[in-house]
Design a protein around this motif. Structure first.
Motif, PDB file in Angstrom:
ATOM      1  N   LYS A  45       0.889  -1.153   0.058  1.00  0.00           N
ATOM      2  CA  LYS A  45       0.138  -0.078   0.017  1.00  0.00           C
ATOM      3  C   LYS A  45       0.825   1.219   0.082  1.00  0.00           C
ATOM      4  N   SER A  46       0.329   2.327  -0.442  1.00  0.00           N
ATOM      5  CA  SER A  46       0.930   3.381  -0.506  1.00  0.00           C
ATOM      6  C   SER A  46       1.560   4.112   0.803  1.00  0.00           C
ATOM      7  N   ASP A  47       1.303   3.668   1.765  1.00  0.00           N
ATOM      8  CA  ASP A  47       1.733   4.014   3.178  1.00  0.00           C
ATOM      9  C   ASP A  47       2.154   2.852   3.940  1.00  0.00           C
ATOM     10  N   GLY A  48       2.502   1.840   3.204  1.00  0.00           N
ATOM     11  CA  GLY A  48       2.991   0.355   3.895  1.00  0.00           C
ATOM     12  C   GLY A  48       4.401   0.676   4.242  1.00  0.00           C
ATOM     13  N   LYS A  49       4.704  -0.602   5.145  1.00  0.00           N
ATOM     14  CA  LYS A  49       5.960  -0.653   5.554  1.00  0.00           C
ATOM     15  C   LYS A  49       6.581  -1.819   5.238  1.00  0.00           C
ATOM     16  N   VAL A  50       7.833  -2.007   4.863  1.00  0.00           N
ATOM     17  CA  VAL A  50       8.602  -3.406   4.710  1.00  0.00           C
ATOM     18  C   VAL A  50       9.626  -3.638   5.556  1.00  0.00           C
ATOM     19  N   LEU A  51       9.801  -4.848   6.317  1.00  0.00           N
ATOM     20  CA  LEU A  51      11.161  -5.438   6.863  1.00  0.00           C
ATOM     21  C   LEU A  51      12.010  -6.374   6.301  1.00  0.00           C
ATOM     22  N   ILE A  52      13.060  -5.955   5.963  1.00  0.00           N
ATOM     23  CA  ILE A  52      13.703  -7.139   5.580  1.00  0.00           C
ATOM     24  C   ILE A  52      14.854  -7.405   6.465  1.00  0.00           C
ATOM     25  N   HIS A  53      14.990  -8.757   7.068  1.00  0.00           N
ATOM     26  CA  HIS A  53      15.932  -9.301   7.902  1.00  0.00           C
ATOM     27  C   HIS A  53      16.776 -10.294   7.155  1.00  0.00           C
ATOM     28  N   ILE A  54      18.133 -10.033   7.345  1.00  0.00           N
ATOM     29  CA  ILE A  54      19.084 -10.667   6.381  1.00  0.00           C
ATOM     30  C   ILE A  54      20.342 -10.883   6.939  1.00  0.00           C
ATOM     31  N   ILE A  55      21.062 -11.755   6.432  1.00  0.00           N
ATOM     32  CA  ILE A  55      22.472 -12.088   7.067  1.00  0.00           C
ATOM     33  C   ILE A  55      23.227 -11.216   6.443  1.00  0.00           C
ATOM     34  N   THR A  56      24.172 -10.103   7.191  1.00  0.00           N
ATOM     35  CA  THR A  56      24.923  -9.273   6.401  1.00  0.00           C
ATOM     36  C   THR A  56      26.384  -8.968   7.026  1.00  0.00           C
ATOM     37  N   VAL A  57      27.004  -8.743   6.124  1.00  0.00           N
ATOM     38  CA  VAL A  57      28.671  -8.327   6.837  1.00  0.00           C
ATOM     39  C   VAL A  57      28.878  -7.013   6.643  1.00  0.00           C
ATOM     40  N   ARG A  58      29.605  -6.547   7.443  1.00  0.00           N
ATOM     41  CA  ARG A  58      29.939  -5.110   7.569  1.00  0.00           C
ATOM     42  C   ARG A  58      31.678  -4.963   7.143  1.00  0.00           C
ATOM     43  N   ILE A  59      31.837  -5.483   5.897  1.00  0.00           N
ATOM     44  CA  ILE A  59      33.108  -5.425   5.133  1.00  0.00           C
ATOM     45  C   ILE A  59      32.566  -4.602   3.876  1.00  0.00           C
ATOM     46  N   PRO A  60      33.678  -4.293   3.210  1.00  0.00           N
ATOM     47  CA  PRO A  60      33.302  -3.533   2.006  1.00  0.00           C
ATOM     48  C   PRO A  60      32.720  -4.222   0.906  1.00  0.00           C
ATOM     49  N   ASN A  61      32.732  -5.585   0.733  1.00  0.00           N
ATOM     50  CA  ASN A  61      32.189  -6.145  -0.268  1.00  0.00           C
ATOM     51  C   ASN A  61      31.059  -7.514   0.304  1.00  0.00           C
ATOM     52  N   ASN A  62      30.346  -7.912  -0.822  1.00  0.00           N
ATOM     53  CA  ASN A  62      29.685  -9.120  -0.262  1.00  0.00           C
ATOM     54  C   ASN A  62      30.326 -10.355  -0.002  1.00  0.00           C
ATOM     55  N   MET A  63      29.873 -11.402   0.701  1.00  0.00           N
ATOM     56  CA  MET A  63      30.712 -12.510   1.121  1.00  0.00           C
ATOM     57  C   MET A  63      29.799 -13.638   0.807  1.00  0.00           C
TER      58      MET A  63
END
Length: 377
Positions: A255-273
């Motif tokens: 919806k126009s006023d809707g919200k999305v929450l993405i939960h994902i494994i992530t790394v705090r380095i310059p590139n993907n892993m």
């Protein structure tokens, strides 16, 4: 300022350090060769373990505790063993059917034992949240979903799309707390959908109410007759190869006023892993997006708030899964895994031990989970 520019100019010619996207051609090619060599050595260790090499867990963990901080802090580009890890693919998801076969369509009884299977908290294949005092796996998963409820701002009466809803744990728990929330679950795994269909016939399950609808299929092909107030996706985007296309599709459902929450494994380095071992045996074409990857894609959805969940949470979760996996051998060894059980067991022990330890290295500050609250751009 001038010294900073000089440093950046020099660094782009140095292999393995810093951001791969800014490297000179020679530095880039050298780094890719070194990443391939490291991956081959890691795969040799994995194959030896799978083949029967006995490595005490304590020794295995010590090797990772010694090596991973060096890689995270100084040589992060070596953690991208394949070229495709570094950029979006042409497809929304890659190897999705293969992923279902080697991972999500395994015997349900094994997952129930490993992940836990309680009256409200069904098997949930993503991290628990332990930092608010959880004392066991079940509590950690409840605390994690409570955190999602708060951050997504779920209100009674919302209609929510759960993209990649697993075995229905999150919808079931949230519906137990909100009597007027409706859920639509979107899932590609036939095995997981069969589990939910059984729960939909169980009057003690909240999935049996008319408030839950299940759609078995791929995101790229999904169509819905109404738009959603909220969309959530937990532990799915490691399998999504193209964030741009995925966010465009999710935005079309919101919806126009809707919200999305993405939960994902992530790394705090310059590139993907990624991991050569998990790519081959556990999660085909699975990748861990850089912590800035989601906010950098703001064409159809934009990130309005984000959080980093320390990797110690996933370390404790994976450690609990490993303990439960080991404790269940007598009851699950006769199930059909499509291969010799002894081989399957060693593949999965290596996987749970490997990831569980990596998340704990560097005090969980480099490899953890990202949560992103998004709205229409």
């Amino acid at each position: 300022m001038e010294s900073t520019n000089i440093f950046s100019d020099v660094q782009k010619h140095i292999p393995i350090t810093g951001d791969m996207s800014s490297k000179s051609s020679i530095a880039y090619k050298t780094t890719r060769l070194m990443a391939g060599a490291l991956n081959r050595s890691q795969m040799a260790l994995a194959e030896a373990y799978i083949g029967g090499l006995e490595i005490p867990d304590a020794v295995f963990r010590s090797l990772l505790y010694a090596s991973m901080p060096v890689l995270f802090k100084y040589c992060p580009s070596l953690l991208a063993p394949y070229e495709w890890v570094l950029r979006e693919s042409d497809f929304l998801a890659e190897s999705s059917q293969e992923l279902m076969q080697v991972q999500y369509d395994l015997p349900q009884a094994m997952f129930n034992r490993m992940l836990g299977n309680w009256p409200v908290i069904y098997p949930k294949y993503s991290t628990g949240f332990w930092q608010h005092g959880a004392t066991n796996l079940k509590e950690s998963q409840m605390h994690m979903i409570d955190q999602v409820i708060e951050r997504l701002g779920i209100e009674d009466g919302d209609h929510i799309l759960d993209f990649g809803c697993g075995w229905g744990c999150v919808p079931n728990y949230i519906m137990s707390k909100f009597p007027n929330v409706r859920f639509t679950g979107l899932n590609l795994s036939h095995q997981q959908c069969e589990y939910m269909r059984q729960k939909m016939q169980d009057l003690e399950s909240y999935l049996s109410s008319e408030r839950f609808t299940l759609y078995e299929g791929d995101l790229s092909e999904a169509q819905f007759s109404e738009k959603f107030d909220k969309i959530l996706s937990i532990g799915v985007f490691e399998h999504v190869g193209n964030l741009t296309h995925a966010f465009q599709k999710l935005a079309s459902f919101l919806k126009s006023d809707g919200k999305v929450l993405i939960h994902i494994i992530t790394v705090r380095i310059p590139n993907n892993m990624s991991s050569g071992f998990t790519h081959r045996y556990i999660f085909p074409h699975g990748r861990y997006w850089n912590h800035d990857a989601v906010p950098s894609h703001n064409r159809d959805l934009k990130t309005v708030e984000r959080w980093y969940m320390n990797g110690i949470n996933y370390h404790k979760t994976l450690t609990a899964w490993l303990e439960r996996f080991d404790a269940s051998q007598a009851s699950v060894k006769t199930l059909d895994y499509g291969m010799d059980y002894a081989r399957f067991r060693r593949i999965w022990r290596f996987y749970l031990l490997l990831l569980g330890t990596i998340f704990a290295t560097c005090d969980g500050e480099y490899n953890g989970n990202g949560q992103y609250l998004m709205t229409h751009a």
